[in-house]
Write an enzyme that holds these catalytic residues in place. Structure first.
Site, PDB file in Angstrom:
ATOM      1  N   SER A   1      12.344 -15.101   5.570  1.00  0.00           N
ATOM      2  CA  SER A   1      11.163 -15.671   6.213  1.00  0.00           C
ATOM      3  C   SER A   1      11.038 -15.258   7.674  1.00  0.00           C
ATOM      4  O   SER A   1      10.933 -14.085   7.993  1.00  0.00           O
ATOM      5  CB  SER A   1      11.204 -17.198   6.056  1.00  0.00           C
ATOM      6  OG  SER A   1      10.018 -17.799   6.468  1.00  0.00           O
TER       7      SER A   1
ATOM      8  N   ASP B   1       7.672 -13.307   5.595  1.00  0.00           N
ATOM      9  CA  ASP B   1       7.343 -13.295   4.162  1.00  0.00           C
ATOM     10  C   ASP B   1       5.939 -13.824   3.891  1.00  0.00           C
ATOM     11  O   ASP B   1       5.553 -14.000   2.738  1.00  0.00           O
ATOM     12  CB  ASP B   1       8.381 -14.076   3.346  1.00  0.00           C
ATOM     13  CG  ASP B   1       8.345 -15.576   3.618  1.00  0.00           C
ATOM     14  OD1 ASP B   1       7.913 -15.983   4.708  1.00  0.00           O
ATOM     15  OD2 ASP B   1       8.770 -16.344   2.728  1.00  0.00           O
TER      16      ASP B   1
ATOM     17  N   ASP C   1       4.388 -16.639   4.159  1.00  0.00           N
ATOM     18  CA  ASP C   1       4.058 -17.934   3.561  1.00  0.00           C
ATOM     19  C   ASP C   1       3.567 -18.921   4.611  1.00  0.00           C
ATOM     20  O   ASP C   1       3.238 -20.059   4.301  1.00  0.00           O
ATOM     21  CB  ASP C   1       5.245 -18.510   2.772  1.00  0.00           C
ATOM     22  CG  ASP C   1       6.460 -18.838   3.634  1.00  0.00           C
ATOM     23  OD1 ASP C   1       6.460 -18.478   4.831  1.00  0.00           O
ATOM     24  OD2 ASP C   1       7.411 -19.436   3.098  1.00  0.00           O
TER      25      ASP C   1
END
Length: 449
Positions: free
Chosen positions: A101, A243, A245
């Site tokens: 992440s 990532d 998100d």
């Protein structure tokens, strides 16, 4: 072995903490636990972000998957929410993302989705860990034709882009947008989606080389994007993490619009349109008090959970809510996808701008962001849960809680993914809370190291 899984999968420095042996074991145990009820040969989709260690760990993980008789479909570099969507769409048995992440490039992580595209429960994660610790006791590894195989499908990112365009359809013609791809997983999908919807796009940090992910860019380093939005006279800036998100925005004046403000803008718009289920938005204890005040004024109910998008999601699923998230920009639009999705969040925010005709700064003014100080205290990873066992730390925290009672709050919590204890203080005076948070973080580090 301590608990392998943190709030967002298994994390560690690739090659030393997150080794190829551990990746293979996670592939074996994860595939077995998630597919043991299947009456067919299972299939698991695997994707990664742009870290140099991604393909190494993917190869090890997929060897583990195949060794228990499951097939792997490797889709290459794609955002985490794309893996969740493709897992659901193609009705495969599970999905796996190799990503750390927003963490620095030397870290990597492995996180699983079940066949419905949701992150795993604590119980399932514990079952996977127990199987690893038992060295796969009781599991018969197949041979011959029953061994799984790997397929390579680098075309499936197109399906994710098309899905988003159909989910939040609109014409972005005439809208100048600066996007920061964090040298990460969104470097193709976000550019394709927004440009195909007509936006005048200026893209920065979309040349990943495997070592530059999140390096002074993306949603954890916003200064360059703020300056660029103003310099380009753009309507909005959008920053993703490694990532993709999560997403943070910048208004036309160069001011940050964080996850709390994005939720405020979108939940208010959803309420006005009658699409806010049960008139409720789910947030975490880290959410700014200004959000709660905004919600009360707008007649929106607020549910609060502990930190971690998985806990937000659990609350949403249990109670039938359709928007929730975190200040960090991890926002879940549950009618559309099963996990936080930076590009989906960006599209929802842009749609409010398009449908209302208002500037982002005007929309963001619905919520007053109260001063907040967040300081990380570095501590040994194995000690981070036990900070309250040190009398001098407990006394310092109690003293601060008394000081800010009624005019702010103090929140201390261990990081779910890093060797840190996070100190957050909210109050009226920024200089005062900055100094107090820094002093407490220094005390925690000094005491626990």
């Amino acid at each position: 072995m301590g608990r392998l899984f943190g709030t967002d999968g298994v994390r560690g420095v690739a090659g030393s903490e997150l080794t190829i042996e551990l990746a293979k074991s996670l592939g074996q145990a994860g595939a077995y636990v998630l597919t043991k009820e299947a009456s067919h040969q299972p299939t698991i989709i695997v994707g990664c972000d742009t870290r140099i260690s991604g393909t190494m760990l993917a190869s090890a993980l997929m060897s583990g998957i195949c060794s228990v008789g499951a097939n792997a479909v490797y889709v290459g570099v794609l955002p985490t929410p794309a893996i969740a969507y493709l897992t659901r769409k193609h009705k495969v048995d599970a999905g796996v993302v190799i990503s750390a992440s927003h963490n620095p490039m030397e870290f990597n992580g492995i996180k699983f989705f079940n066949g419905e595209g949701f992150k795993l429960s604590d119980a399932l994660e514990d079952e996977i860990q127990a199987l690893i610790e038992s060295d796969m006791k009781g599991v018969n590894l197949p041979t011959g034709a029953e061994i799984g195989k790997i397929d390579y499908r680098f075309d499936l990112g197109r399906e994710y882009v098309d899905f988003l365009k159909q989910t939040v359809p609109m014409d972005l013609s005439g809208l100048k947008i600066v996007i920061d791809c964090a040298e990460g997983a969104s470097y193709r999908t976000s550019v394709a989606c927004l440009s195909e919807m007509g936006a005048e796009l200026i893209t920065i940090h979309n040349n990943p080389d495997g070592t530059n992910i999140n390096s002074n860019c993306g949603s954890t380093h916003m200064d360059e994007l703020k300056a660029r939005v103003v310099a380009e006279n753009a309507a909005v800036g959008l920053a993703f993490d490694g990532d993709a998100d999560r997403m943070l925005a910048v208004d036309e004046k160069g001011h940050l619009v964080d996850g709390d403000q994005v939720m405020a803008i979108c939940s208010k718009h959803m309420k006005d349109k009658g699409t806010l289920k049960k008139n409720t938005c789910v947030v975490t204890v880290m959410t700014n008090l200004g959000f709660t005040l905004m919600a009360k004024e707008q007649g929106i109910n607020v549910e609060s959970t502990k930190v971690g998008d998985r806990y937000v999601l659990e609350n949403m699923l249990a109670n039938g809510y359709n928007i929730g998230g975190e200040q960090s920009g991890h926002v879940i639009f549950l009618d559309d996808n099963t996990t936080g999705d930076g590009l989906l969040s960006a599209l929802h925010l842009l749609r409010v701008m398009v449908e209302t005709g208002e500037s982002l700064s005007s929309l963001a003014s619905i919520m007053e962001v109260l001063p907040q100080a967040l300081v990380n205290a570095k501590v040994p990873n194995h000690k981070k849960e036990s900070y309250m066992e040190y009398p001098e730390i407990a006394q310092a925290i109690e003293k601060l809680e008394q000081k800010f009672a009624g005019e702010g709050r103090v929140l201390i919590r261990p990081s779910g993914t890093e060797p840190l204890v996070r100190v957050m203080i909210e109050g009226k005076n920024q200089a005062e809370i900055d100094a107090d948070a820094k002093a407490l973080a220094e005390l925690i580090t000094k005491t626990m190291l």
